[in-house]
Design a protein around this motif. Sequence first.
Motif, PDB file in Angstrom:
ATOM      1  N   UNK A   1    -104.764 -72.726 -20.687  1.00 15.80           N
ATOM      2  CA  UNK A   1    -105.101 -73.930 -21.455  1.00 15.80           C
ATOM      3  C   UNK A   1    -104.215 -73.959 -22.701  1.00 15.80           C
ATOM      4  N   UNK A   2    -103.897 -75.155 -23.161  1.00 15.27           N
ATOM      5  CA  UNK A   2    -102.966 -75.269 -24.284  1.00 15.27           C
ATOM      6  C   UNK A   2    -103.606 -74.779 -25.582  1.00 15.27           C
ATOM      7  N   UNK A   3    -102.790 -74.352 -26.555  1.00 16.08           N
ATOM      8  CA  UNK A   3    -103.297 -73.752 -27.800  1.00 16.08           C
ATOM      9  C   UNK A   3    -104.315 -74.618 -28.545  1.00 16.08           C
ATOM     10  N   UNK A   4    -104.087 -75.927 -28.610  1.00 16.90           N
ATOM     11  CA  UNK A   4    -105.006 -76.805 -29.334  1.00 16.90           C
ATOM     12  C   UNK A   4    -106.420 -76.677 -28.764  1.00 16.90           C
ATOM     13  N   UNK A   5    -106.520 -76.729 -27.442  1.00 12.59           N
ATOM     14  CA  UNK A   5    -107.833 -76.659 -26.801  1.00 12.59           C
ATOM     15  C   UNK A   5    -108.455 -75.280 -26.988  1.00 12.59           C
ATOM     16  N   UNK A   6    -107.637 -74.244 -26.885  1.00 14.57           N
ATOM     17  CA  UNK A   6    -108.139 -72.879 -27.085  1.00 14.57           C
ATOM     18  C   UNK A   6    -108.709 -72.721 -28.494  1.00 14.57           C
ATOM     19  N   UNK A   7    -107.989 -73.223 -29.513  1.00 14.76           N
ATOM     20  CA  UNK A   7    -108.467 -73.129 -30.885  1.00 14.76           C
ATOM     21  C   UNK A   7    -109.760 -73.923 -31.078  1.00 14.76           C
ATOM     22  N   UNK A   8    -109.829 -75.100 -30.462  1.00 11.99           N
ATOM     23  CA  UNK A   8    -111.046 -75.912 -30.562  1.00 11.99           C
ATOM     24  C   UNK A   8    -112.237 -75.149 -29.993  1.00 11.99           C
ATOM     25  N   UNK A   9    -112.028 -74.501 -28.847  1.00 15.79           N
ATOM     26  CA  UNK A   9    -113.110 -73.734 -28.223  1.00 15.79           C
ATOM     27  C   UNK A   9    -113.510 -72.545 -29.096  1.00 15.79           C
ATOM     28  N   UNK A  10    -112.538 -71.896 -29.736  1.00 16.11           N
ATOM     29  CA  UNK A  10    -112.839 -70.744 -30.589  1.00 16.11           C
ATOM     30  C   UNK A  10    -113.621 -71.160 -31.835  1.00 16.11           C
ATOM     31  N   UNK A  11    -113.232 -72.263 -32.470  1.00 22.02           N
ATOM     32  CA  UNK A  11    -113.978 -72.752 -33.633  1.00 22.02           C
ATOM     33  C   UNK A  11    -115.410 -73.108 -33.257  1.00 22.02           C
ATOM     34  N   UNK A  12    -115.580 -73.768 -32.128  1.00 22.77           N
ATOM     35  CA  UNK A  12    -116.922 -74.121 -31.674  1.00 22.77           C
ATOM     36  C   UNK A  12    -117.726 -72.876 -31.321  1.00 22.77           C
ATOM     37  N   UNK A  13    -117.051 -71.869 -30.765  1.00 16.42           N
ATOM     38  CA  UNK A  13    -117.739 -70.619 -30.462  1.00 16.42           C
ATOM     39  C   UNK A  13    -118.195 -69.943 -31.758  1.00 16.42           C
ATOM     40  N   UNK A  14    -117.355 -69.959 -32.793  1.00 16.11           N
ATOM     41  CA  UNK A  14    -117.743 -69.383 -34.081  1.00 16.11           C
ATOM     42  C   UNK A  14    -118.984 -70.080 -34.629  1.00 16.11           C
ATOM     43  N   UNK A  15    -119.020 -71.399 -34.525  1.00 16.52           N
ATOM     44  CA  UNK A  15    -120.188 -72.151 -34.997  1.00 16.52           C
ATOM     45  C   UNK A  15    -121.422 -71.801 -34.176  1.00 16.52           C
ATOM     46  N   UNK A  16    -121.243 -71.671 -32.866  1.00 13.41           N
ATOM     47  CA  UNK A  16    -122.365 -71.305 -31.996  1.00 13.41           C
ATOM     48  C   UNK A  16    -122.866 -69.899 -32.318  1.00 13.41           C
ATOM     49  N   UNK A  17    -121.953 -68.989 -32.641  1.00 13.17           N
ATOM     50  CA  UNK A  17    -122.363 -67.632 -33.044  1.00 13.17           C
ATOM     51  C   UNK A  17    -123.218 -67.682 -34.313  1.00 13.17           C
ATOM     52  N   UNK A  18    -122.795 -68.469 -35.285  1.00 13.24           N
ATOM     53  CA  UNK A  18    -123.563 -68.586 -36.522  1.00 13.24           C
ATOM     54  C   UNK A  18    -124.950 -69.148 -36.229  1.00 13.24           C
ATOM     55  N   UNK A  19    -124.989 -70.194 -35.429  1.00 18.69           N
ATOM     56  CA  UNK A  19    -126.264 -70.844 -35.115  1.00 18.69           C
ATOM     57  C   UNK A  19    -127.191 -69.926 -34.325  1.00 18.69           C
ATOM     58  N   UNK A  20    -126.620 -69.006 -33.560  1.00 19.74           N
ATOM     59  CA  UNK A  20    -127.434 -68.093 -32.753  1.00 19.74           C
ATOM     60  C   UNK A  20    -127.626 -66.742 -33.433  1.00 19.74           C
ATOM     61  N   UNK A  21    -127.370 -66.710 -34.739  1.00 19.74           N
ATOM     62  CA  UNK A  21    -127.599 -65.506 -35.550  1.00 19.74           C
ATOM     63  C   UNK A  21    -126.728 -64.327 -35.111  1.00 19.74           C
ATOM     64  N   UNK A  22    -125.453 -64.602 -34.898  1.00 19.97           N
ATOM     65  CA  UNK A  22    -124.485 -63.552 -34.590  1.00 19.97           C
ATOM     66  C   UNK A  22    -123.301 -63.676 -35.566  1.00 19.97           C
ATOM     67  N   UNK A  23    -123.568 -63.488 -36.869  1.00 17.24           N
ATOM     68  CA  UNK A  23    -122.538 -63.774 -37.885  1.00 17.24           C
ATOM     69  C   UNK A  23    -121.300 -62.897 -37.794  1.00 17.24           C
ATOM     70  N   UNK A  24    -121.443 -61.649 -37.363  1.00 23.27           N
ATOM     71  CA  UNK A  24    -120.277 -60.767 -37.341  1.00 23.27           C
ATOM     72  C   UNK A  24    -119.288 -61.194 -36.252  1.00 23.27           C
ATOM     73  N   UNK A  25    -119.807 -61.707 -35.157  1.00 19.71           N
ATOM     74  CA  UNK A  25    -118.906 -62.223 -34.118  1.00 19.71           C
ATOM     75  C   UNK A  25    -118.224 -63.501 -34.607  1.00 19.71           C
ATOM     76  N   UNK A  26    -118.978 -64.315 -35.344  1.00 24.27           N
ATOM     77  CA  UNK A  26    -118.389 -65.527 -35.919  1.00 24.27           C
ATOM     78  C   UNK A  26    -117.302 -65.155 -36.920  1.00 24.27           C
ATOM     79  N   UNK A  27    -117.544 -64.083 -37.680  1.00 22.61           N
ATOM     80  CA  UNK A  27    -116.598 -63.656 -38.706  1.00 22.61           C
ATOM     81  C   UNK A  27    -115.271 -63.216 -38.089  1.00 22.61           C
ATOM     82  N   UNK A  28    -115.320 -62.571 -36.942  1.00 22.66           N
ATOM     83  CA  UNK A  28    -114.093 -62.136 -36.275  1.00 22.66           C
ATOM     84  C   UNK A  28    -113.193 -63.322 -35.982  1.00 22.66           C
TER      85      UNK A  28
END
Length: 239
Positions: free
Chosen positions: A179-206
Amino acid sequence: MKPTNEQEEFELIEDYLLGKLNQQNKALFEEDLKNDIELNKKVEKIQQTMNLLKESAIQDSILKTIRDLQKEDRPTVPEPEIIPQHDIIIHKPFKKIIYWVGASAAASVMFILYLSLASIYLPDTEYDFNITRGIDSTKFTPEQRVAFSSFFDGQAHLAEGRYWLAVKDFQKSLEVKSIRPYFKEAAEWHLALAYVKSNQPRKAEEIYKKFASCTNCEYPVDTMNRWKLWWRIFWAKLV
């Protein structure tokens, strides 16, 4: 001179809003504003934040505090301190902010509440041509179809408050390498937000730290929403 990174862009916008640009640079910046919708959005968001801080006369102190805390970002959990006369428990990072901004404590609390409670907005993607730019959707591989489907499922689950499902969706999307870099970055940012929302801050921090040092990222997350995400991560590690 055009800004070469997000920090320089933020400083340019800040100088423009504070009236610090000379006439030539001001004219050039306003010309850019006429032709750049994303730049207009950034200016509007920063203006709103500056207005909030200006009302309480603590702009410089608050921004310095946020930057200093970002530099420290200590992972240890601080012990709360009891203020007997009010019977209130205040964590040390919170006390540090109040101490640094001095008499404007009430306004600093308001700004911290804004960082804590305001929604984090990531750039729209569902109908964003950048996600599939240069890719013929009729020629997606099965893996790519899974990546796109999982990503939009994750967005839906975030909106529904089903954060653990969102985490799995974005993880599944990122398992696909083609997948192209733009889409990969979008998925990673959304994953970071999902980690925060699911109480996994250290994974979001990475993920956050990865983008904090990125100089050629494609997916544009503005400064204020980066701060909001950083603050949620920082605070979640303390409680």
